[in-house]
Design a protein around this motif. Sequence first.
Motif, short mmCIF file in Angstrom:
data_model
loop_
_atom_site.label_atom_id
_atom_site.label_comp_id
_atom_site.label_asym_id
_atom_site.label_seq_id
_atom_site.Cartn_x
_atom_site.Cartn_y
_atom_site.Cartn_z
N GLY A 306 0.87 -1.18 0.00
CA GLY A 306 0.00 0.00 0.00
C GLY A 306 0.91 1.22 0.00
N GLY A 308 1.17 3.69 -1.85
CA GLY A 308 0.62 5.00 -2.23
C GLY A 308 1.52 5.69 -3.23
N ASP A 329 0.81 -1.42 -4.66
CA ASP A 329 -0.44 -0.72 -4.36
C ASP A 329 -1.51 -1.23 -5.30
OD1 ASP A 329 -0.91 2.06 -2.59
OD2 ASP A 329 -2.47 1.60 -4.04
N VAL A 330 -2.76 -1.09 -4.85
CA VAL A 330 -3.86 -1.53 -5.69
C VAL A 330 -4.21 -0.45 -6.71
CG1 VAL A 330 -5.77 -0.63 -4.29
CG2 VAL A 330 -6.06 -2.78 -5.52
N GLY A 360 -1.09 -4.64 -7.23
CA GLY A 360 -1.65 -5.86 -6.67
C GLY A 360 -2.53 -5.50 -5.50
N SER A 361 -3.33 -6.48 -5.08
CA SER A 361 -4.20 -6.22 -3.95
C SER A 361 -3.81 -7.08 -2.77
CB SER A 361 -5.65 -6.53 -4.31
OG SER A 361 -6.42 -6.47 -3.12
N LEU A 362 -3.80 -6.46 -1.61
CA LEU A 362 -3.44 -7.19 -0.38
C LEU A 362 -4.56 -8.10 0.08
CD1 LEU A 362 -1.68 -4.23 1.33
CD2 LEU A 362 -0.62 -6.36 0.55
N SER A 378 1.86 1.07 6.03
CA SER A 378 1.72 2.36 6.68
C SER A 378 0.40 2.99 6.27
CB SER A 378 2.91 3.24 6.26
OG SER A 378 2.64 4.59 6.53
N GLU A 379 -0.49 3.11 7.26
CA GLU A 379 -1.80 3.72 7.02
C GLU A 379 -2.55 3.02 5.89
OE1 GLU A 379 -1.02 5.28 9.97
OE2 GLU A 379 -2.39 6.86 9.31
N HIS A 383 -7.95 1.25 5.19
CA HIS A 383 -8.56 1.47 3.87
C HIS A 383 -9.31 0.23 3.39
CE1 HIS A 383 -6.83 5.43 2.78
NE2 HIS A 383 -5.95 5.09 3.71
N1 SAH Z 1 1.58 3.85 2.73
C1 SAH Z 1 1.31 5.18 2.23
C2 SAH Z 1 -0.09 5.34 1.65
C3 SAH Z 1 -1.23 5.15 2.59
S1 SAH Z 1 -2.80 5.47 1.85
C4 SAH Z 1 1.56 6.19 3.30
O1 SAH Z 1 1.83 5.82 4.43
O2 SAH Z 1 1.52 7.36 3.02
C5 SAH Z 1 -3.39 3.80 1.66
C6 SAH Z 1 -2.91 3.13 0.42
O3 SAH Z 1 -3.34 1.77 0.45
C7 SAH Z 1 -3.52 3.73 -0.84
O4 SAH Z 1 -2.50 4.05 -1.75
C8 SAH Z 1 -4.42 2.64 -1.37
O5 SAH Z 1 -4.47 2.61 -2.78
C9 SAH Z 1 -3.76 1.39 -0.83
N2 SAH Z 1 -4.67 0.26 -0.72
C10 SAH Z 1 -5.93 0.25 -0.27
N3 SAH Z 1 -6.44 -0.99 -0.34
C11 SAH Z 1 -5.47 -1.79 -0.84
C12 SAH Z 1 -5.39 -3.18 -1.15
N4 SAH Z 1 -6.41 -3.99 -0.97
N5 SAH Z 1 -4.24 -3.65 -1.65
C13 SAH Z 1 -3.18 -2.82 -1.85
N6 SAH Z 1 -3.22 -1.51 -1.58
C14 SAH Z 1 -4.33 -0.99 -1.07
#
Ligand code: SAH
Length: 488
Positions: A306, A308, A329-330, A360-362, A378-379, A383
């Motif tokens: 993720g 971002g 990231d997705v 990819g998706s987590l 991270s954060e 989501h």
């Molecule tokens: N890690 C970064 C971004 C956080 S925002 C930071 O700390 O600033 C959350 C990110 O998670 C977004 O870019 C979103 O696209 C991604 N995300 C949300 N669901 C996801 C999933 N199922 N698989 C991968 N990424 C995902």
Amino acid sequence: MFLTITTTGVPERPATDLGFLLHKHPEKAQTFSTSHGTAYVLYPEADDQRCTAALLLEVDAVAMVRRGKGKGRGGAPDAALAQYVNDRPYAASSLLAVALSAVFSSAMRGVCAARPRRAAEPLPLRIEVPALPARGGPDLVRGLFEPLGWTVTADPLALDSAFPDWGDSRYVRLVLESDTLTLAAALRHLYVLLPVLDDAKHYWVSADEVDKLLRAGEGWLPGHPEQALITSRYLARRWSLTRQARERLELVRLAETDDSEVEEIDNAVAAETEEAEKPTPLAVQRRDTILAALTASGATRVLDLGCGQGQLVQALLKDPRYTEIVGLDVSVRALTIAARRLKLDRMGERQASRVRLVQGSLAYTDKRLRGYDAAVLSEVIEHLDLPRLPALEYAVFGAARPGTVLVTTPNVEYNVRWESLPAGHVRHGDHRFEWTRAEFRSWAETVAARHGYTVDLRPVGPDDPEVGPPTQLAVFTLTTVTEEAKAA
Ligand code: SAH
């Protein structure tokens, strides 16, 4: 096997300039020995109006077999007669492509000291390949060349002209015509697409084939509608190489996305984040805390899950201890911005080899994520819809199983301290949930116990005596190999 390249000229640009562009003099017939036989370059016609260069390759089938490079179609190492008696000497194929790159290497790169301007300009071109093995037939031949600006004639050749009812062979006579392409582009199209149509690489495909493909594909492969087929066939259907190539092509495509578009996205994202998280320093504090925890873990190969817009990936790249950094990231939109931020397209080879951005998706297990020292989320967890969280848990802790996992998430108790945040609101429009310290601890401890990790919870940002810190961090460390993991 052979092909011809013809151009026409006008008084101020004589056709014989082709000789300069190819670095081969029109009045001489030249011979080159290549790894599979002898190549000849000669000019059947050369005057100011019209000039044709022919590349002829005489394949030494016996020598190829002796060197073990003449394995039959499909690579079967059989000792059958097919190794000696085959279409190799006659049909244009991957061997011709190799000869092309050996004989015209400067022309393929568009280098021409004598006529630099001409090399960069499109010119009228007619390329003829009298016998081209075309797996997929004339339709595929058109599907491969037409999107590149060629007018294509692909006439199937009869299996045997004496017996027309036997039907067509898998060979075509190919004529390509265009006046919008440079010679270098034309040669690079042939270099990649001849073996793709032949679909039987004569040598073992190694990892550096990906680099060769991307180099030859520069400027046309990233946007090609048949990119998947081209990549897979060119790399002899080796799945891992194909995937690697396609990921890199995707990044090139993203990096080529119009600047203004990215700026627009950047502004939109900035506006979103501004509202949600006024004091930017918190993002910086979070990053510093994550970097310190990563250093302490001793990790060198790191996943940013993720990722971002790639801020953390960028920080990791600056530290040479990280030898392999993967940002996943997705969101393609986020990855677009990340690729731009990292200037991936302008990065030197060494730096580029340390970093990859993948989509990819987590919520799904992903083999690409196995075997890393550490993963950062991270954060990210907030989501995902709560019912999807167990899937992420399994994908990260159950399947990928890095030695260290760092998870940060907002502490909802702290929200009362955000002046701009109306009571009862989450910090970001896309947050599906926000947890109290107790909720996060309970989740983290359950996950750790289930998957054989220990967990340590830490504050990020000022730790308010009443409501705690704005962000909470869980540091998971792998301790045991669970039965479940063993079974997997
Ligand atoms: N890690 C970064 C971004 C956080 S925002 C930071 O700390 O600033 C959350 C990110 O998670 C977004 O870019 C979103 O696209 C991604 N995300 C949300 N669901 C996801 C999933 N199922 N698989 C991968 N990424 C995902």
